[in-house]
Design a protein around this motif. Sequence first.
Motif, mmCIF file in Angstrom:
data_model
loop_
_atom_site.group_PDB
_atom_site.id
_atom_site.type_symbol
_atom_site.label_atom_id
_atom_site.label_comp_id
_atom_site.label_asym_id
_atom_site.label_seq_id
_atom_site.Cartn_x
_atom_site.Cartn_y
_atom_site.Cartn_z
ATOM 1 N N ARG A 129 0.830 -1.205 0.000
ATOM 2 C CA ARG A 129 0.000 0.000 0.000
ATOM 3 C C ARG A 129 0.873 1.267 0.000
ATOM 4 O O ARG A 129 0.571 2.236 -0.698
ATOM 5 C CB ARG A 129 -0.884 -0.026 1.248
ATOM 6 C CG ARG A 129 -2.061 0.866 1.174
ATOM 7 C CD ARG A 129 -3.051 0.580 2.286
ATOM 8 N NE ARG A 129 -3.993 1.678 2.368
ATOM 9 C CZ ARG A 129 -4.985 1.876 1.533
ATOM 10 N NH1 ARG A 129 -5.187 1.018 0.552
ATOM 11 N NH2 ARG A 129 -5.770 2.917 1.656
ATOM 12 N N ARG A 133 0.840 3.930 -3.037
ATOM 13 C CA ARG A 133 0.519 5.321 -2.721
ATOM 14 C C ARG A 133 1.621 6.262 -3.217
ATOM 15 O O ARG A 133 1.330 7.312 -3.766
ATOM 16 C CB ARG A 133 0.329 5.453 -1.221
ATOM 17 C CG ARG A 133 0.137 6.856 -0.775
ATOM 18 C CD ARG A 133 -0.300 6.911 0.650
ATOM 19 N NE ARG A 133 -1.719 6.670 0.799
ATOM 20 C CZ ARG A 133 -2.260 5.981 1.785
ATOM 21 N NH1 ARG A 133 -1.507 5.419 2.690
ATOM 22 N NH2 ARG A 133 -3.554 5.846 1.858
ATOM 23 N N SER A 136 1.053 6.651 -6.915
ATOM 24 C CA SER A 136 -0.110 7.436 -7.325
ATOM 25 C C SER A 136 0.044 8.909 -6.930
ATOM 26 O O SER A 136 -0.394 9.794 -7.656
ATOM 27 C CB SER A 136 -1.429 6.829 -6.812
ATOM 28 O OG SER A 136 -1.494 6.891 -5.425
ATOM 29 N N GLU A 146 -3.698 8.204 -11.647
ATOM 30 C CA GLU A 146 -3.504 6.755 -11.509
ATOM 31 C C GLU A 146 -3.997 6.369 -10.123
ATOM 32 O O GLU A 146 -3.346 6.714 -9.140
ATOM 33 C CB GLU A 146 -2.011 6.411 -11.568
ATOM 34 C CG GLU A 146 -1.422 6.318 -12.932
ATOM 35 C CD GLU A 146 0.043 5.827 -12.858
ATOM 36 O OE1 GLU A 146 0.493 5.275 -13.848
ATOM 37 O OE2 GLU A 146 0.701 6.001 -11.829
ATOM 38 N N SER A 147 -5.097 5.681 -10.018
ATOM 39 C CA SER A 147 -5.563 5.318 -8.680
ATOM 40 C C SER A 147 -4.833 4.062 -8.209
ATOM 41 O O SER A 147 -4.423 3.224 -9.015
ATOM 42 C CB SER A 147 -7.065 5.070 -8.687
ATOM 43 O OG SER A 147 -7.330 3.812 -9.255
ATOM 44 N N SER A 148 -4.676 3.941 -6.893
ATOM 45 C CA SER A 148 -4.027 2.757 -6.326
ATOM 46 C C SER A 148 -4.776 1.496 -6.742
ATOM 47 O O SER A 148 -4.178 0.461 -7.025
ATOM 48 C CB SER A 148 -4.007 2.845 -4.799
ATOM 49 O OG SER A 148 -3.201 3.911 -4.384
ATOM 50 N N GLU A 149 -6.107 1.621 -6.789
ATOM 51 C CA GLU A 149 -6.947 0.468 -7.116
ATOM 52 C C GLU A 149 -6.648 -0.065 -8.521
ATOM 53 O O GLU A 149 -6.450 -1.263 -8.723
ATOM 54 C CB GLU A 149 -8.404 0.920 -7.047
ATOM 55 C CG GLU A 149 -9.391 -0.159 -6.736
ATOM 56 C CD GLU A 149 -10.769 0.459 -6.553
ATOM 57 O OE1 GLU A 149 -11.712 -0.080 -7.139
ATOM 58 O OE2 GLU A 149 -10.890 1.496 -5.860
#
Lengths: 225, 100
Positions: A129, A133, A136, A146-149
């Motif tokens: 994570r 992070r 992103s 760019e989302s972490s998801e």
Amino acid sequence: MYVSWPCPLPDGSTGEEMALRFDEDRSRRLLMIPPLFDEANKFRHQLVEIMRRFDANGVDCFLPDLPGCNESTAPLADQSIAGWRAAAIAAAAYFGATHVFAVRSGGWLVPDTLPGWIYALVKPRQVLRGMLRARSLAAREAGVDESSENLLACGRQEGLTLAGWDLGATLIRELDEGEFVPPANAVTIEQGKVGGKPLWLRAENDHDPAQADALVGIILARLAG
Amino acid sequence: MTADTASAAKTGPSRSEIDQTLRAILRDVLGLDQAQVDGFDGETGLFGHLPELDSMAVAGLLTEIEDRLDIVIEDEDVDGEMLETYGGLLAFTEAKVVEG
């Protein structure tokens, strides 16, 4: 001080990796497993401080490079937690380790055949994570969304470069799914027992002789007992 | 006051615990002295004011806040306002703890 050791590689062959060692053929022999990724750099100096103290107190210690880490020329993208665990087991056998000492994410790799200590263990998903992070946030600063998801979904299929680390899909899946439980014969040492500021959190590399003294003191007391 | 304290204890860390934890995290992540973080007030500038707080440190800071306070911070939560001052970050963190 530096030697090479035969390290098993993911394709079944054996490569050569470096190890830092303090070896005088003493009876207590400690395998050191460093943290992975960015924390390996942040904690390297402190780990060497810790090794010098073990050496001064009559304990041999060995810090092997794992494939894809530190000075290794093996591609990081080919590595996995399972592969590193196999490498740690091979290193323990090669150096004749009697105990293991692992730091942070290095705790995921401790061979369950050796008694030992895991210092400030961290969860695999927390490490992933943090890296997602960092990427992103950097992308957002550059005006890219760019989302972490989305990054994670892509990384699980194809691998991903996060915060400069080239991570393969297997490794990303291991980090995302891994619920690591320490082996029964590994004692965890929390940072609170050592005192001081956690060095792996620091933006700038640092070392702390007082923390090294405290940590080595805790382990020597157990080794003597 | 007594009733407030009692309900806070049941629902999670109290405001002053969150405040203390947040100061400790800033101290640890940014390598600041305890005296310096003790001196933070609501107006103390963070991102853009503390040279130690670059974007890599922000990533580490948020991950550590999640871990120590058992909350989840989404990408879209992260903006300039929540990181601009200590008061902003504290208010954001308190809201997340209440949510969680």
